[in-house]
Design an enzyme around this catalytic site. Structure first.
Site, short mmCIF file in Angstrom:
data_model
loop_
_atom_site.label_atom_id
_atom_site.label_comp_id
_atom_site.label_asym_id
_atom_site.label_seq_id
_atom_site.Cartn_x
_atom_site.Cartn_y
_atom_site.Cartn_z
N ARG A 237 0.89 -1.10 0.00
CA ARG A 237 -0.10 -0.14 -0.04
C ARG A 237 0.97 1.13 -0.08
O ARG A 237 2.02 1.11 0.74
CB ARG A 237 -0.87 -0.07 1.25
CG ARG A 237 -1.95 -0.94 1.37
CD ARG A 237 -3.27 -0.48 0.03
NE ARG A 237 -4.33 -1.47 0.00
CZ ARG A 237 -4.31 -2.39 -0.44
NH1 ARG A 237 -3.52 -2.88 -1.64
NH2 ARG A 237 -5.41 -3.18 -0.51
N GLU A 266 -4.32 7.72 -4.40
CA GLU A 266 -4.66 7.08 -5.92
C GLU A 266 -6.42 7.46 -6.27
O GLU A 266 -7.03 7.62 -5.56
CB GLU A 266 -4.78 5.41 -5.69
CG GLU A 266 -3.26 4.95 -5.42
CD GLU A 266 -3.38 3.52 -5.00
OE1 GLU A 266 -4.41 2.79 -5.35
OE2 GLU A 266 -2.08 2.86 -4.53
N HIS A 285 -1.70 0.85 -9.91
CA HIS A 285 -2.41 -0.31 -8.98
C HIS A 285 -3.08 -1.49 -9.69
O HIS A 285 -4.32 -1.75 -9.59
CB HIS A 285 -3.65 0.39 -8.28
CG HIS A 285 -3.63 -0.51 -6.83
ND1 HIS A 285 -3.94 0.09 -5.68
CD2 HIS A 285 -3.70 -1.63 -6.48
CE1 HIS A 285 -4.25 -0.70 -4.70
NE2 HIS A 285 -4.14 -2.06 -5.29
N1 LIG Z 1 -0.92 -3.80 -5.67
C1 LIG Z 1 -1.89 -4.56 -5.75
O1 LIG Z 1 -2.76 -4.64 -6.43
C2 LIG Z 1 -2.13 -5.60 -4.51
C3 LIG Z 1 -1.71 -5.21 -3.16
N2 LIG Z 1 -1.91 -6.08 -2.15
C4 LIG Z 1 -1.22 -5.75 -0.72
O2 LIG Z 1 -0.35 -6.70 -0.29
C5 LIG Z 1 -0.72 -6.84 0.95
C6 LIG Z 1 -0.22 -8.19 1.35
O3 LIG Z 1 -1.07 -9.39 0.63
P1 LIG Z 1 -0.92 -10.92 1.12
O4 LIG Z 1 0.64 -11.41 0.99
O5 LIG Z 1 -1.95 -11.79 0.53
O6 LIG Z 1 -0.93 -10.89 2.76
P2 LIG Z 1 -0.19 -11.72 4.11
O7 LIG Z 1 -1.30 -11.54 5.12
O8 LIG Z 1 -0.17 -13.04 3.51
O9 LIG Z 1 1.21 -11.04 4.21
C7 LIG Z 1 1.58 -9.83 4.96
C8 LIG Z 1 2.83 -10.12 5.56
O10 LIG Z 1 3.16 -8.72 6.04
C9 LIG Z 1 3.92 -9.01 7.21
N3 LIG Z 1 3.59 -7.89 8.25
C10 LIG Z 1 2.54 -7.51 8.83
N4 LIG Z 1 2.53 -6.14 9.46
C11 LIG Z 1 4.08 -6.30 9.77
C12 LIG Z 1 4.93 -5.42 10.19
N5 LIG Z 1 4.56 -4.46 11.26
N6 LIG Z 1 6.10 -5.55 10.33
C13 LIG Z 1 6.64 -6.73 9.39
N7 LIG Z 1 5.93 -7.56 8.67
C14 LIG Z 1 4.50 -7.27 8.78
C15 LIG Z 1 3.08 -10.42 7.61
O11 LIG Z 1 3.69 -10.65 8.88
P3 LIG Z 1 3.85 -12.29 9.56
O12 LIG Z 1 3.83 -13.11 8.40
O13 LIG Z 1 4.97 -12.22 10.47
O14 LIG Z 1 2.45 -11.92 10.18
C16 LIG Z 1 2.96 -11.22 6.46
O15 LIG Z 1 4.22 -11.62 6.14
C17 LIG Z 1 -1.99 -6.76 1.11
O16 LIG Z 1 -2.66 -6.61 2.39
C18 LIG Z 1 -2.35 -5.67 0.27
O17 LIG Z 1 -2.20 -4.29 0.91
C19 LIG Z 1 -2.48 -7.40 -2.21
C20 LIG Z 1 -3.16 -7.70 -3.59
C21 LIG Z 1 -2.88 -6.74 -4.77
O1 LIG Z 2 -4.84 -3.82 -3.78
C1 LIG Z 2 -5.43 -4.96 -3.80
C2 LIG Z 2 -5.82 -6.03 -3.05
O2 LIG Z 2 -6.45 -7.01 -3.51
O3 LIG Z 2 -5.73 -5.51 -1.80
#
Ligand SMILES: NC(=O)C1=CN([C@@H]2O[C@H](COP(=O)(O)OP(=O)(O)OC[C@H]3O[C@@H](n4cnc5c(N)ncnc54)[C@H](OP(=O)(O)O)[C@@H]3O)[C@@H](O)[C@H]2O)C=CC1
Ligand SMILES: O=CC(=O)O
Length: 324
Positions: A237, A266, A285
């Site tokens: 984000r 955005e 995005h």
């Molecule tokens: N650009 C786009 O179109 C898209 C963007 N996204 C973004 O990607 C994000 C991630 O998606 P996804 O991988 O499925 O989510 P997950 O929940 O699988 O992964 C999130 C990761 O972030 C880590 N995390 C959360 N908070 C912290 C912190 N304070 N410090 C360090 N690490 C942290 C988590 O750590 P831990 O494993 O240790 O809990 C986890 O490893 C979504 O929330 C969204 O915002 C998603 C899809 C599309």
């Molecule tokens: O940014 C996209 C999402 O699926 O989150």
């Protein structure tokens, strides 16, 4: 009588039909203040919500007294006040997993495009600047075998590690709140603290959700710790990075380049300096934006709402404690 639902994102015809079979649907074109006023009766009677974008907080919930479940067509849910939903007992459903591989592809594309200046150079070709054999002014930097740092080793981070490590021979460093055994055993990923990640990464890829803890996690102080030759990629984000600090680092040359799919505001405002910097690849995005994946997300969001309002949720619930 079928439960009432407000749909605020258009759906493919077959999915809309499926939604209509289960619910009485009012379709609107977004959760704007104008629509909240115009469709006040629909919000007042809605038991379900389906769409993406728009703020769903305490003020919104006051206008939706019968709401039982909200289904977002996204994995990220930073636009929802989950505490407020929990207090009201409203389930929040989202679409993880279905988009993971596509978003990891986008991140790898940003890594490659930023390093090899794909967009900039292609534009120069179109502008007729390729008039002789190219020299160093057109060169990029290598990607293969460089160190890839992943901030956020969740579903998307893991899929990125797979591409980078197995496909490009890149050593993987990562930071998350906890260690990830699968990343370490399959892709030899090394857990490190944030400072080490910043200092050692040739490419730093952010796949974090936006939360109170991650807001502006990367600011001027953190950017200053990165190598001047490093490339920063963000598909989590926009507000995880302090955008003004990022612009300053790119302008000063203390950061080599950035590949960005997400921004603090955005759509990216037309006067953003990010649009004038040649070392920035800015995407609108599009992380999950393929026909196949967007269909899959919409399908999952419909199924999620049906499950939530029928009381048979098995997956994709952000606040499953409400099910007990
Ligand atoms: N650009 C786009 O179109 C898209 C963007 N996204 C973004 O990607 C994000 C991630 O998606 P996804 O991988 O499925 O989510 P997950 O929940 O699988 O992964 C999130 C990761 O972030 C880590 N995390 C959360 N908070 C912290 C912190 N304070 N410090 C360090 N690490 C942290 C988590 O750590 P831990 O494993 O240790 O809990 C986890 O490893 C979504 O929330 C969204 O915002 C998603 C899809 C599309
Ligand atoms: O940014 C996209 C999402 O699926 O989150």
């Amino acid at each position: 009588m079928k439960p009432s639902v407000v749909l605020y994102k258009s759906l493919p015809d077959d999915l809309r039909k499926r939604l209509d079979e289960h619910f009485t649907v009012t379709e609107i074109d977004g959760l704007t203040p104008e629509n909240m006023a115009k469709y006040a009766d629909a919000f007042n009677s809605a038991e379900g919500l389906l769409g993406s974008g728009g703020k769903v907080d305490g003020e919104f919930l006051a206008k939706t007294p019968r709401l039982k479940a909200a289904s977002t067509v996204s994995v990220g849910y930073d636009n929802f006040d989950v505490d407020a939903l929990n207090q009201r007992g409203v389930l929040l459903m989202h679409t993880p997993t279905v988009l993971t591989e596509t978003v990891a592809d986008t991140m790898m594309a940003l890594v490659l495009a930023s390093a090899r200046r794909v967009v900039e150079v292609a534009e120069r070709v179109k502008a007729g600047e390729w008039t002789e054999s190219i020299g160093p002014a057109w060169f990029g930097i290598d990607v293969h075998h460089k160190k890839l740092g992943i901030l956020g080793m969740g579903r998307i981070g893991l899929a990125l590690a797979q591409r980078a490590h197995l496909g490009f021979g890149m050593p993987i460093l990562y930071n998350a709140r906890k260690h990830h055994e699968e990343a370490e055993s399959r892709f030899d990923a090394r857990y490190c603290d944030l400072d080490t990640l910043l200092k050692e990464s040739d490419f730093l890829c952010i796949s974090l959700p936006l939360t109170r803890e991650t807001h502006h996690l990367i600011g001027a102080e953190q950017l200053a710790k990165m190598k001047p030759s490093a490339v920063l990629v963000n598909a989590g984000r926009g507000a995880v990075i302090d955008e003004q600090a990022l612009i300053a680092a790119l302008q000063k040359g203390t950061l080599h380049a950035a590949g960005l799919d997400v921004f603090e505001t955005e759509p990216l405002p037309a006067d953003s300096p990010l649009l004038t910097l040649p070392n920035v690849v800015a995407l609108p995005h599009i992380g999950s934006a393929t026909h196949e994946t967007r269909y899959g997300m919409a399908r999952d969001a419909v199924d999620n709402l049906i499950a939530a309002l029928n009381g048979n949720v098995e997956k994709n619930c952000v606040n499953p404690q409400l099910l007990k």
